[in-house]
Motif scaffolding. Structure first.
Motif, PDB file in Angstrom:
ATOM      1  N   SER A 227      -8.877 -21.750 -32.055  1.00  0.00           N
ATOM      2  CA  SER A 227     -10.294 -22.050 -31.870  1.00  0.00           C
ATOM      3  C   SER A 227     -10.643 -21.891 -30.394  1.00  0.00           C
ATOM      4  CB  SER A 227     -10.607 -23.473 -32.320  1.00  0.00           C
ATOM      5  OG  SER A 227     -10.413 -23.609 -33.713  1.00  0.00           O
ATOM      6  N   PRO A 228     -11.871 -21.500 -30.065  1.00  0.00           N
ATOM      7  CA  PRO A 228     -12.252 -21.314 -28.656  1.00  0.00           C
ATOM      8  C   PRO A 228     -12.041 -22.534 -27.776  1.00  0.00           C
ATOM      9  CG  PRO A 228     -13.881 -20.322 -30.083  1.00  0.00           C
ATOM     10  CD  PRO A 228     -12.945 -21.082 -30.982  1.00  0.00           C
ATOM     11  N   LYS A 229     -12.042 -23.737 -28.360  1.00  0.00           N
ATOM     12  CA  LYS A 229     -11.849 -24.930 -27.529  1.00  0.00           C
ATOM     13  C   LYS A 229     -10.454 -24.992 -26.911  1.00  0.00           C
ATOM     14  CE  LYS A 229     -11.132 -27.794 -31.682  1.00  0.00           C
ATOM     15  NZ  LYS A 229     -11.713 -28.923 -32.436  1.00  0.00           N
ATOM     16  N   ILE A 230      -9.539 -24.127 -27.341  1.00  0.00           N
ATOM     17  CA  ILE A 230      -8.225 -24.061 -26.715  1.00  0.00           C
ATOM     18  C   ILE A 230      -8.346 -23.727 -25.233  1.00  0.00           C
ATOM     19  CG2 ILE A 230      -7.721 -21.607 -27.131  1.00  0.00           C
ATOM     20  CD1 ILE A 230      -5.217 -24.492 -27.659  1.00  0.00           C
ATOM     21  N   PHE A 231      -9.405 -22.983 -24.867  1.00  0.00           N
ATOM     22  CA  PHE A 231      -9.590 -22.610 -23.459  1.00  0.00           C
ATOM     23  C   PHE A 231      -9.798 -23.836 -22.572  1.00  0.00           C
ATOM     24  CE2 PHE A 231     -11.090 -18.709 -25.665  1.00  0.00           C
ATOM     25  CZ  PHE A 231     -10.158 -17.829 -25.151  1.00  0.00           C
ATOM     26  N   ASP A 232     -10.296 -24.910 -23.141  1.00  0.00           N
ATOM     27  CA  ASP A 232     -10.592 -26.108 -22.353  1.00  0.00           C
ATOM     28  C   ASP A 232      -9.341 -26.833 -21.896  1.00  0.00           C
ATOM     29  OD1 ASP A 232     -13.260 -25.535 -22.846  1.00  0.00           O
ATOM     30  OD2 ASP A 232     -13.372 -26.877 -24.586  1.00  0.00           O
ATOM     31  N   VAL A 233      -8.197 -26.529 -22.511  1.00  0.00           N
ATOM     32  CA  VAL A 233      -6.960 -27.225 -22.148  1.00  0.00           C
ATOM     33  C   VAL A 233      -5.971 -26.305 -21.424  1.00  0.00           C
ATOM     34  CG1 VAL A 233      -7.220 -28.856 -24.042  1.00  0.00           C
ATOM     35  CG2 VAL A 233      -5.867 -26.782 -24.395  1.00  0.00           C
ATOM     36  N   ILE A 234      -6.383 -25.076 -21.115  1.00  0.00           N
ATOM     37  CA  ILE A 234      -5.513 -24.133 -20.401  1.00  0.00           C
ATOM     38  C   ILE A 234      -6.014 -23.993 -18.971  1.00  0.00           C
ATOM     39  CG2 ILE A 234      -4.590 -21.786 -20.325  1.00  0.00           C
ATOM     40  CD1 ILE A 234      -5.072 -21.566 -23.312  1.00  0.00           C
ATOM     41  N   PRO A 235      -5.157 -24.214 -17.967  1.00  0.00           N
ATOM     42  CA  PRO A 235      -5.596 -24.100 -16.569  1.00  0.00           C
ATOM     43  C   PRO A 235      -5.878 -22.652 -16.176  1.00  0.00           C
ATOM     44  CG  PRO A 235      -3.239 -24.472 -16.677  1.00  0.00           C
ATOM     45  CD  PRO A 235      -3.741 -24.612 -18.082  1.00  0.00           C
ATOM     46  N   MET A 236      -6.706 -22.500 -15.169  1.00  0.00           N
ATOM     47  CA  MET A 236      -7.083 -21.175 -14.673  1.00  0.00           C
ATOM     48  C   MET A 236      -6.045 -20.653 -13.678  1.00  0.00           C
ATOM     49  SD  MET A 236     -10.004 -19.733 -15.695  1.00  0.00           S
ATOM     50  CE  MET A 236     -10.644 -18.821 -14.296  1.00  0.00           C
ATOM     51  N   HIS A 237      -5.861 -19.339 -13.675  1.00  0.00           N
ATOM     52  CA  HIS A 237      -5.155 -18.624 -12.612  1.00  0.00           C
ATOM     53  C   HIS A 237      -3.727 -19.122 -12.368  1.00  0.00           C
ATOM     54  CE1 HIS A 237      -9.066 -16.942 -11.891  1.00  0.00           C
ATOM     55  NE2 HIS A 237      -9.553 -18.067 -11.410  1.00  0.00           N
ATOM     56  N   GLU A 238      -3.026 -19.481 -13.419  1.00  0.00           N
ATOM     57  CA  GLU A 238      -1.635 -19.856 -13.233  1.00  0.00           C
ATOM     58  C   GLU A 238      -0.844 -19.552 -14.497  1.00  0.00           C
ATOM     59  OE1 GLU A 238      -0.807 -24.390 -13.994  1.00  0.00           O
ATOM     60  OE2 GLU A 238      -2.532 -24.222 -12.644  1.00  0.00           O
ATOM     61  N   GLU A 239       0.476 -19.425 -14.307  1.00  0.00           N
ATOM     62  CA  GLU A 239       1.340 -19.183 -15.459  1.00  0.00           C
ATOM     63  C   GLU A 239       1.390 -20.443 -16.317  1.00  0.00           C
ATOM     64  OE1 GLU A 239       5.876 -17.702 -16.536  1.00  0.00           O
ATOM     65  OE2 GLU A 239       5.236 -17.892 -14.450  1.00  0.00           O
ATOM     66  N   TYR A 240       1.184 -20.247 -17.624  1.00  0.00           N
ATOM     67  CA  TYR A 240       1.110 -21.396 -18.530  1.00  0.00           C
ATOM     68  C   TYR A 240       1.566 -20.941 -19.908  1.00  0.00           C
ATOM     69  CZ  TYR A 240      -0.923 -25.584 -20.774  1.00  0.00           C
ATOM     70  OH  TYR A 240      -1.124 -26.754 -21.467  1.00  0.00           O
ATOM     71  N   CYS A 241       2.494 -21.699 -20.476  1.00  0.00           N
ATOM     72  CA  CYS A 241       3.020 -21.359 -21.808  1.00  0.00           C
ATOM     73  C   CYS A 241       2.344 -22.231 -22.856  1.00  0.00           C
ATOM     74  CB  CYS A 241       4.528 -21.564 -21.847  1.00  0.00           C
ATOM     75  SG  CYS A 241       5.243 -21.153 -23.449  1.00  0.00           S
ATOM     76  N   ILE A 242       1.668 -21.605 -23.761  1.00  0.00           N
ATOM     77  CA  ILE A 242       0.913 -22.359 -24.758  1.00  0.00           C
ATOM     78  C   ILE A 242       1.824 -23.085 -25.737  1.00  0.00           C
ATOM     79  CG2 ILE A 242       0.630 -20.579 -26.542  1.00  0.00           C
ATOM     80  CD1 ILE A 242      -2.347 -21.380 -26.623  1.00  0.00           C
ATOM     81  N   THR A 243       3.027 -22.569 -25.964  1.00  0.00           N
ATOM     82  CA  THR A 243       3.940 -23.225 -26.912  1.00  0.00           C
ATOM     83  C   THR A 243       4.756 -24.328 -26.245  1.00  0.00           C
ATOM     84  OG1 THR A 243       5.537 -21.428 -26.538  1.00  0.00           O
ATOM     85  CG2 THR A 243       4.118 -21.266 -28.473  1.00  0.00           C
ATOM     86  N   ARG A 244       5.209 -24.127 -25.021  1.00  0.00           N
ATOM     87  CA  ARG A 244       6.028 -25.145 -24.362  1.00  0.00           C
ATOM     88  C   ARG A 244       5.187 -26.240 -23.708  1.00  0.00           C
ATOM     89  NH1 ARG A 244       9.221 -20.507 -23.276  1.00  0.00           N
ATOM     90  NH2 ARG A 244      11.367 -20.740 -23.973  1.00  0.00           N
ATOM     91  N   GLN A 245       3.956 -25.887 -23.305  1.00  0.00           N
ATOM     92  CA  GLN A 245       3.119 -26.861 -22.610  1.00  0.00           C
ATOM     93  C   GLN A 245       1.873 -27.250 -23.415  1.00  0.00           C
ATOM     94  OE1 GLN A 245       3.551 -23.958 -19.205  1.00  0.00           O
ATOM     95  NE2 GLN A 245       3.113 -25.809 -18.025  1.00  0.00           N
ATOM     96  N   GLY A 246       1.139 -26.246 -23.882  1.00  0.00           N
ATOM     97  CA  GLY A 246      -0.144 -26.512 -24.521  1.00  0.00           C
ATOM     98  C   GLY A 246      -0.031 -27.300 -25.812  1.00  0.00           C
ATOM     99  N   TYR A 247       0.724 -26.790 -26.779  1.00  0.00           N
ATOM    100  CA  TYR A 247       0.815 -27.456 -28.079  1.00  0.00           C
ATOM    101  C   TYR A 247       1.475 -28.825 -27.996  1.00  0.00           C
ATOM    102  CZ  TYR A 247      -0.582 -22.918 -30.006  1.00  0.00           C
ATOM    103  OH  TYR A 247      -1.257 -21.764 -30.298  1.00  0.00           O
ATOM    104  N   PRO A 248       2.593 -28.988 -27.264  1.00  0.00           N
ATOM    105  CA  PRO A 248       3.171 -30.327 -27.161  1.00  0.00           C
ATOM    106  C   PRO A 248       2.194 -31.361 -26.585  1.00  0.00           C
ATOM    107  CG  PRO A 248       4.779 -28.702 -26.486  1.00  0.00           C
ATOM    108  CD  PRO A 248       3.488 -27.962 -26.673  1.00  0.00           C
ATOM    109  N   ASN A 249       1.415 -30.959 -25.569  1.00  0.00           N
ATOM    110  CA  ASN A 249       0.448 -31.895 -24.997  1.00  0.00           C
ATOM    111  C   ASN A 249      -0.637 -32.251 -26.008  1.00  0.00           C
ATOM    112  OD1 ASN A 249       1.733 -32.014 -22.522  1.00  0.00           O
ATOM    113  ND2 ASN A 249       0.539 -30.343 -21.635  1.00  0.00           N
TER     114      ASN A 249
END
Length: 348
Positions: free
Chosen positions: A176-198
């Protein structure tokens, strides 16, 4: 969105010369199968992120492919799955609809329309494609409750509660587009290791969609070779993609239902040249523009890619020859992947 920016280190030396999504299965780049899956799901606009050897992908796919509109998101430095999604936000968030995300190095045969039907764009941050695997040892298990909500994610969520059903995550996401609200800008970020667990820790909805069908993570030369052999002999029964539809003709017997028997079939592309003294044994593919010289042997279980040349007396058995590749005179290839610059033997 198709993730295609990585270096493909486990697939080296092949990925010294090709980005991993351009590694070939049955004579076509892996990326083509991903695009075919998107088209089958009714998707019309596709974003591909790029970094390693990006020009070869752009030259092969272009801005339009088989009726799909293609945009590219170039990354100067690798941003990970989440960072790559965030950088492509302008393409993905415009209409407020959920968007599909998967890796360009995966080969799968799932009904993605089922995935879209199961997703609640208002409540769910993501719906993930899961598959039952007989032995979960060695896989990061995803745990789902009786309502289909994901409560544990590999070892990144400290779950304490009733037993969960464990499944394998195929790396295919509907977001869903609201996923963008929890991803930081301009940096390396893993959606599976960081995003989903949080999100799971904060009791946000990450849902599961279980699928049956063929799946292969093309991470190593052996897996790439095995995927070619699996599909060539018809080992998986494919329901959503047909990798053989593009061949001009096929030679081989049919079963009682009038269907080709893969293990006994030779597929031949357009404008091929096969010397009358060459030997082709099924199953095999001689792709568009390929040349098979006098005394050469191809097959069984072999693919000769587009515009490749198999010289006099060469032997190609249980092997995959990439497109635009030269097999030398009297060269013997057995259980091998043959690229422009490298020969990779696989230990089966």
């Amino acid at each position: 969105m198709i993730l295609a920016a990585g270096y493909g280190t486990r697939l080296r030396p092949i990925t010294h010369d090709y980005p991993k999504p351009m590694a070939e299965v049955l004579g076509s780049p892996l990326l083509y199968f991903g695009l075919l899956n998107m088209k089958k799901a009714g998707i019309k606009n596709v974003v591909i992120n790029l970094h390693h050897l990006s020009s070869s992908i752009v030259q092969s796919i272009g801005k339009e492919h088989d009726g799909l509109n293609i945009s590219y998101s170039f990354e100067e430095t690798l941003l990970g799955t989440g960072g790559g999604v965030k950088k492509a936000e302008k393409y993905l968030r415009s209409n407020g609809n959920p968007f599909l995300l998967f890796h360009g190095d995966t080969l799968f045969d799932f009904d993605l329309k089922k995935l879209f039907k199961s997703h609640n764009n208002d409540l769910d941050y993501a719906t993930l494609v899961l598959k039952k695997v007989e032995n979960m040892r060695g896989y990061g298990a995803v745990g789902i409750d009786e309502n289909g909500q994901i409560k544990s994610f590999a070892n990144w969520v400290d779950y304490k509660g009733p037993p969960l059903k464990e499944r394998f995550f195929c790396g295919i996401h509907l977001l869903s587009p609201k996923i963008f609200d929890v991803i930081p800008m301009h940096e390396e970020y893993c959606i599976t290791r960081q995003g989903y667990p949080n999100l799971i820790k904060n009791n946000k909805r990450i849902m599961a969609s279980e699928h049956e069908g063929y799946f292969s993570d093309i991470g190593t030369p052996l897996r790439l070779w095995q995927a070619n052999m699996d599909l060539l002999c018809g080992k998986p029964i494919l329901k959503n993609i047909d990798p053989f539809h593009r061949f001009e003709k096929s030679l081989g017997p049919k079963d009682k239902n009038g269907m080709l028997i893969n293990e006994k079939t030779i597929w031949i592309g357009k404008n091929t040249e096969i010397d009358k003294d060459a030997t082709i044994k099924a199953p095999a593919i001689i792709d568009d523009g390929a040349i098979i010289s006098k005394g050469a042997q191809v097959g069984p279980y072999s693919i000769v890619g587009k515009h490749s040349f198999v010289n006099k007396g060469a032997q190609v058995h249980f092997s995959v020859v990439f497109s635009d590749t030269h097999v030398g005179q009297n060269e013997v290839c057995n259980h091998r992947i043959i690229c422009k610059e490298h020969r990779v033997d696989v230990n089966v």
